[in-house]
Design an enzyme around this catalytic site. Structure first.
Site, mmCIF file in Angstrom:
data_model
loop_
_atom_site.group_PDB
_atom_site.id
_atom_site.type_symbol
_atom_site.label_atom_id
_atom_site.label_comp_id
_atom_site.label_asym_id
_atom_site.label_seq_id
_atom_site.Cartn_x
_atom_site.Cartn_y
_atom_site.Cartn_z
ATOM 1 N N ASP A 1 -11.837 -61.373 -26.874
ATOM 2 C CA ASP A 1 -11.907 -60.528 -25.677
ATOM 3 C C ASP A 1 -13.322 -60.074 -25.347
ATOM 4 O O ASP A 1 -13.572 -58.893 -25.161
ATOM 5 C CB ASP A 1 -10.998 -59.302 -25.856
ATOM 6 N N GLU B 1 -3.439 -60.264 -17.461
ATOM 7 C CA GLU B 1 -4.154 -59.181 -18.159
ATOM 8 C C GLU B 1 -5.658 -59.420 -18.126
ATOM 9 O O GLU B 1 -6.117 -60.335 -17.453
ATOM 10 C CB GLU B 1 -3.679 -59.166 -19.616
HETATM 11 C C1 6LW Z 1 -5.940 -58.147 -25.352
HETATM 12 C C2 6LW Z 1 -5.135 -58.813 -24.306
HETATM 13 C C3 6LW Z 1 -4.550 -59.888 -25.094
HETATM 14 O O1 6LW Z 1 -6.139 -56.804 -25.126
HETATM 15 O O2 6LW Z 1 -4.529 -59.643 -26.373
HETATM 16 O O3 6LW Z 1 -3.289 -61.661 -25.336
HETATM 17 C C4 6LW Z 1 -5.038 -58.351 -26.528
HETATM 18 N N1 6LW Z 1 -4.063 -60.911 -24.655
HETATM 19 O O4 6LW Z 1 -5.873 -59.259 -23.234
HETATM 20 C C5 6LW Z 1 -5.695 -58.281 -27.827
HETATM 21 O O5 6LW Z 1 -6.635 -59.277 -27.924
#
Ligand code: 6LW
Length: 540
Positions: free
Chosen positions: A39, A207
Site C-alpha cells: 500500500d 478501495e
Molecule cells: C488495505 C486495502 C487492502 O488497506 O488491504 O486489499 C488493506 N486491500 O487497500 C491492507 O493492505
C-alpha cells in the site's frame, strides 16, 4: 565569470555521473522497495520524494522512505512510534495499521491512516517527515478504511475513504466516498458524497482511493478486485470534487489479472501518482512475485511510468503492465547509503528497520557496550501480545541471517535465539536453551520440534541460510565452525495465504522468552547479520 562557468560545467558533469563517478544506470529494477512494503503512498516536495507503507502490527509502524530519483530509497524513520496512542495488543498479525496516505501542504506533512482493531481512522502531522510526528487526531466519524487527503484550489481539505455497503448489489461491493475535513475542528464536516463503486458492476473491494486535480479536472484513482490475483486500478473523472465521477472507458488502467496465474508479477494494484519536478508522471503500487510457485516476500513496492492522453493515465504506455526493469525517471541519479549487512549494535538506538510485533508497553531491550541486551519476559510470540521479539523485513527470496548470542540458563523455560517470523502461528525459531540448541517450527499454529542438540557453551553463533524456498539452520562456537541442525525447512511457513498469514509480511531477527514465568535473565546479542542474495530472474 570563470568561476560561474566552472560551476555550471561541474553541475552538468555531476548530473551525468553519480557522485561516485560511475555512469548512472539507464534503467531500474522492480520492486523499488523489496520485502513487505504494501500500500505505498508517495508525495514530492521540491526535489525530494517521500513514501510510506502500511505495517499492521509491526511497531514502530508506517515506515517512511526518502528518495531523490524514485529508485534509490532510504528509510528515514517510522511515523508511528508512541506506544501510548496505538494499542495493537490482542490484534491478529493482519490487523493494525492499514493503507496510509502521505501528502504535503503549506509546509506540513500529513499522514492519514486506519488503525484497524484500534480506534480506526486518524491523521498525524510533521514539519520533518523523519519525525517527530504529532499525536494522532482520531476521526471517529470517518467509516471504513484507506483514507486519503486532498486540498482543493479553494484551500478546503477533503477526506476520501472506502466504506462497506449494507445493501450490496453484488458480492464484496464497497463504496468510495469523500467529505470535507476541517483541520481546525479536526473532524469531518458537511455532507458525505458517494463517488464510485468501481468501474464495473461487479467491482469488488473498491478501495485505496486517491484524488488529484490534473489539467483542471478531478481524477479519482482507486483499486479494485481485492489485493490478490484480481487486483486492479481504475480512474474516474469529474469537474466537481463531489462528483458525479464518470468511469474512464479505458479501465482498468492497470492490472495483471488478465495475464494468468503464472505471470511473474501479480496482484498489482493500490497505487499513488506523483509528478516529478521535470513534469514526468510516475506511479508507485504494490505487487507480488513468485518464488518457486509461492510468495514469500508478501506485497512489495513497484514503480511504473505514467503518460496522460487527455485525462487518461496510461501505465507504461505501449506495455500496460509493471515491468521488472525499465528506463528510469529523468531525475538526478542519487544512490543512498547501503544498509549495512552487519548490525553491530554500537549505536544509541536500533536502526529504523528494527521492529517488534504489537505494542511494547515496557522497554524490553537496551543497547550497551555495543551489545543488544534483550530481557527474557513471560510473553511468548504465539500469543497476540508484545513479546521480546525484534525483527527486520526479509527483502530477498534467498538470504543469510546470523547472530552472535551470549546466553546461559539453568531453567527449562528460558530460551533465546534467532527467529524467522510471519505470524503468531507461522514462524521458525532456532533457540538456545538449558545446555542445548533446539529448532522449533510453528505452522498454522501447530508447533513441531525439528531438532535438539546438546550445547554447553555460553556463546553461540546461530545462522539461517535460505535458498530456493528452503532454509537451513546452523549453530557453532563461531562463524568459521558452523554445524547444520535439522533438515532444511520449507519457507512455506512464512508464505502468503498459509494459515493466518495475510497483509503483513515476513521478518527475521532475535527472540527471547521465559515462557510464562517471570525472569531476570538477559539474552545478549553482539551482532546481527542479514544479507539478501539477489537471484531474481528478470522477465519481460
Ligand atoms: C488495505 C486495502 C487492502 O488497506 O488491504 O486489499 C488493506 N486491500 O487497500 C491492507 O493492505
Amino acid at each position: 565569470m570563470k568561476l560561474k562557468a566552472l560551476f555550471f560545467l561541474l553541475l552538468i558533469v555531476g548530473s551525468n555521473f553519480s557522485i561516485f563517478g560511475q555512469e548512472p544506470p539507464q534503467t531500474f529494477k522492480n520492486p523499488i522497495i523489496s520485502g513487505y512494503h504494501p500500500d505505498p503512498s508517495i508525495c514530492r516536495v521540491g526535489e525530494d520524494y517521500y513514501l510510506v507503507n502500511s505495517s499492521f502490527t509491526w511497531f514502530p509502524g508506517l515506515p517512511i522512505y526518502h528518495s531523490k530519483d524514485l529508485v534509490n530509497w532510504e528509510q528515514i524513520g517510522n511515523a508511528v512510534t508512541d506506544p501510548e496512542h496505538y494499542d495493537f495488543d490482542g490484534l491478529k498479525d493482519k490487523l493494525g495499521l492499514f493503507a496510509p496516505t502521505i501528502r504535503h501542504h503549506e509546509g506540513v506533512f500529513y499522514i492519514i491512516n486506519t488503525c484497524v482493531g484500534c480506534k480506526m481512522n486518524f491523521y498525524i502531522t510533521a514539519k520533518d517527515p523523519a519525525g517527530p510526528w504529532s499525536d494522532p487526531v482520531w476521526l471517529p466519524d470517518a467509516p471504513g478504511i484507506d483514507p486519503s487527503i486532498f486540498w482543493d484550489d479553494n484551500g478546503k481539505c477533503y477526506y476520501t475513504g472506502m466504506n462497506g455497503i449494507k445493501e450490496k448489489d453484488w458480492p464484496n461491493q464497497t463504496v468510495v466516498y469523500n467529505q470535507e475535513l476541517d483541520l481546525e475542528k479536526q473532524k469531518l464536516v458537511g455532507e458525505r458524497h458517494e463517488l464510485t463503486y468501481g468501474h464495473a458492476n461487479n467491482a469488488s473491494y473498491t478501495e485505496g482511493p486517491h484524488l488529484y486535480k490534473i489539467n483542471g479536472k478531478y481524477l479519482l484513482l482507486v483499486s479494485e478486485g481485492g489485493t490478490e490475483m484480481n487486483h486492479a486500478m481504475s480512474v474516474h473523472h469529474s469537474d466537481d470534487i463531489n462528483g458525479p465521477f464518470v468511469t474512464d472507458i479505458v479501465n482498468p488502467v492497470l492490472t495483471h489479472r488478465h495475464l494468468g496465474k503464472d505471470y511473474p508479477l501479480y496482484a498489482i494494484g493500490h497505487g499513488d501518482l506523483v509528478q516529478t519536478q521535470n513534469g514526468e508522471w510516475w506511479a508507485v503500487m504494490l505487487g507480488k512475485r513468485w518464488n518457486h510457485g509461492i510468495t514469500t516476500l508478501a506485497r512489495e513496492t513497484f514503480l511504473a511510468k505514467v503518460d496522460f492522453e487527455g485525462q487518461t493515465p496510461f501505465f507504461n504506455k505501449g506495455k500496460g503492465v509493471v515491468l521488472p526493469e525499465q528506463k528510469r525517471p529523468d531525475l538526478p541519479w542519487t544512490p543512498v547509503p547501503e544498509v549495512p549487512i552487519v548490525d553491530d549494535f554500537n549505536g544509541e538506538n536500533l536502526a529504523f528497520k528494527w521492529c517488534t510485533i504489537r505494542t511494547p508497553k515496557t522497554s524490553f531491550y537496551t543497547l550497551e557496550e555495543g551489545k543488544l541486551k534483550v530481557k527474557l519476559r513471560a510473553e511468548v510470540m504465539e500469543n497476540l501480545v508484545n513479546s521480546s521479539l525484534l525483527l527486520q523485513r526479509i527483502t530477498a527470496h534467498d538470504f543469510e541471517a546470523s547472530t552472535h548470542l551470549s546466553f546461559k540458563t539453568s531453567k527449562q523455560n528460558e530460551q533465546a535465539g534467532l527467529s524467522i517470523y510471519r505470524t503468531n502461528e507461522n514462524h521458525i525459531n532456532l533457540l538456545k536453551v538449558k545446555n542445548e540448541i533446539v529448532l522449533l517450527e510453528s505452522f498454522k499454529g501447530s508447533i513441531t520440534e525439528i531438532a535438539r542438540v546438546p550445547y554447553k557453551g555460553k556463546e553461540v553463533v546461530l545462522k539461517a541460510v535460505a535458498k530456493d524456498m528452503k532454509v537451513q539452520f546452523y549453530f557453532g562456537e563461531d562463524k568459521s565452525k558452523m554445524t547444520p541442525i535439522g533438515d532444511a525447512r520449507s519457507l512455506i511457513v512464512i508464505a502468503d495465504a498459509q494459515g493466518n498469514a495475510q497483509f503483513n509480511g515476513p521478518g527475521v531477527g532475535v527472540y527471547a522468552t521465559s515462557n510464562g514465568v517471570a525472569s531476570k535473565n538477559m539474552a545478549v546479542f553482539d551482532w546481527f547479520s542479514y544479507e539478501g542474495k539477489e537471484n531474481e530472474e528478470v522477465v519481460d
